[in-house]
Design an enzyme around this catalytic site. Sequence first.
Site, short mmCIF file in Angstrom:
data_model
loop_
_atom_site.label_atom_id
_atom_site.label_comp_id
_atom_site.label_asym_id
_atom_site.label_seq_id
_atom_site.Cartn_x
_atom_site.Cartn_y
_atom_site.Cartn_z
N ILE A 83 91.31 -5.85 -30.94
CA ILE A 83 92.78 -7.23 -29.93
C ILE A 83 94.04 -5.82 -29.72
O ILE A 83 94.20 -7.05 -28.05
CB ILE A 83 92.62 -7.62 -31.14
CG1 ILE A 83 94.53 -7.91 -31.59
CG2 ILE A 83 92.03 -9.43 -31.00
CD1 ILE A 83 94.93 -8.54 -32.65
N GLY A 84 94.40 -4.98 -29.83
CA GLY A 84 94.86 -3.82 -28.85
C GLY A 84 95.30 -2.46 -29.12
O GLY A 84 94.69 -2.37 -30.17
N GLY B 253 98.40 -0.36 -30.25
CA GLY B 253 99.78 0.25 -30.23
C GLY B 253 99.72 1.66 -30.79
O GLY B 253 99.21 2.53 -30.67
N PHE C 130 100.12 4.79 -32.21
CA PHE C 130 99.69 5.63 -33.22
C PHE C 130 99.17 4.72 -34.59
O PHE C 130 98.46 5.43 -34.99
CB PHE C 130 100.89 5.80 -34.06
CG PHE C 130 101.50 7.16 -34.01
CD1 PHE C 130 101.61 8.12 -33.25
CD2 PHE C 130 103.18 5.85 -33.26
CE1 PHE C 130 102.57 8.76 -32.87
CE2 PHE C 130 104.18 6.65 -32.46
CZ PHE C 130 104.09 8.32 -32.33
N GLY C 131 97.99 3.71 -33.38
CA GLY C 131 97.06 3.15 -34.18
C GLY C 131 96.28 1.58 -33.28
O GLY C 131 97.13 1.48 -32.27
N VAL D 80 95.26 -2.08 -33.86
CA VAL D 80 95.45 -3.26 -34.10
C VAL D 80 94.02 -4.74 -34.03
O VAL D 80 93.66 -4.30 -33.26
CB VAL D 80 96.73 -4.39 -32.43
CG1 VAL D 80 96.77 -5.68 -33.78
CG2 VAL D 80 97.25 -3.05 -32.81
N LYS E 38 97.56 -4.30 -37.72
CA LYS E 38 96.96 -2.45 -36.92
C LYS E 38 97.43 -1.35 -38.34
O LYS E 38 97.79 -1.10 -39.24
CB LYS E 38 98.64 -2.04 -36.77
CG LYS E 38 99.26 -1.07 -36.00
CD LYS E 38 100.45 -1.01 -35.42
CE LYS E 38 100.78 0.48 -35.21
NZ LYS E 38 102.69 0.35 -34.55
N ASP F 269 109.14 1.86 -26.61
CA ASP F 269 108.25 1.57 -25.86
C ASP F 269 108.56 0.38 -24.83
O ASP F 269 106.98 -0.05 -25.33
CB ASP F 269 107.35 2.14 -26.80
CG ASP F 269 105.66 2.58 -25.84
OD1 ASP F 269 105.90 3.16 -24.84
OD2 ASP F 269 104.62 2.24 -26.41
#
Length: 382
Positions: free
Chosen positions: A100-101, A103, A105-106, A108, A122, A227
Amino acid sequence: MDPPLQAFLAAIASFFAVILIFGALYVFCRDPEKRRRTEETRNHPRNRNRNRDTRAIASANTELSSITVTESATFDPSLNQISMKELADATRDFSPELIIGDGSFGMVYKAKLNSGISVAVKKLSADAFQGFREFRAEMETLGKIQHPNIVKMLGYCSTGCDRVLIYELVEKGSLDQWLYDTSSTSDMLESMPWMPLNWETRIKIVKGVAKGLAYMHNLDTPIIHRDIKASNILLDANFEAYIADFGLARRIQGSHLHVSTQVAGTMGYMPPEYINGAPMAKTNGDVYSFGVLMLEIVTGRRPNFPFTGEDGHETRLVNWISGMVEQERYMEMVDTNLSRNDLKESAIVEYFKIAMMCANENCHARPPMNEVVEILNGISAC
């Protein structure tokens, strides 16, 4: 050479050769025994916890290392301890279908725990640059923050090279998904048809983000996010804004700055001083990113995507807006999805002035976020 002398030298050489052979045999036989005794001592119940703590401390002090001890924690009393196996089962082994996303460094994922609670999970990339440091930063930061405009961290789990954070699930996904029609590619918006955000909702989101940042910047030990961008702002069922993804966040001590040797953030939102090699990150870097976010919200244009200006040359959002502001062409910059019936030109002009004040290239001229909150309260949402 005399025969007696030759015999004497040969005897000396033989003696040293025998000494060397016996020495090697002694070391060879002694080391396994030493290792066995050392291992027995290390595994003695009295020393086992001490050894575990030592390994954990050594791991925490090595930024690029992976966690060598399985550990997990929950910060919400309504949640039981969560294992990596449960998270793997809940995400169908971190299936791409549940993403769903994306972020820092990884990825989600959406997950439903055994307790029936739906959460956002995450999972940090195994090869993420300085991923261990980012993991620790996010745990330490989010685990202690409590604010209505900051996403709540529920816990974390780590084992081997796998490091996973567990957040509350914010229903409507990211601001990025609502500024631009991404409904065809987002599972989050399957049950919610995309519609353009009206002026009142956009102002509400801007004020929520400002309040969250002001809270972070005015803690006893301030936190800089580093960020701030549309994809890191989540929206709940009432379109209240939540600042998310603290993978790059840093606490700053008495000097109110964080020394960094690497560029942090997302191009387009990143303050110019970071790009130009400033070794120190400050709270006013977040203020710049927030100003850019304000401009994105009102124009519906991505700051990190160049576009062709009126002169036929490629330009970027902040530069384009600077030129338009000089010509006082405010209404021409407003997102075409926004109904002009909802807008007052005076409010739009004031909005752009606040955004450009925050996105000032001179870092010392940017206002602190608590002042920005007060100024925004003077903008009419109707």
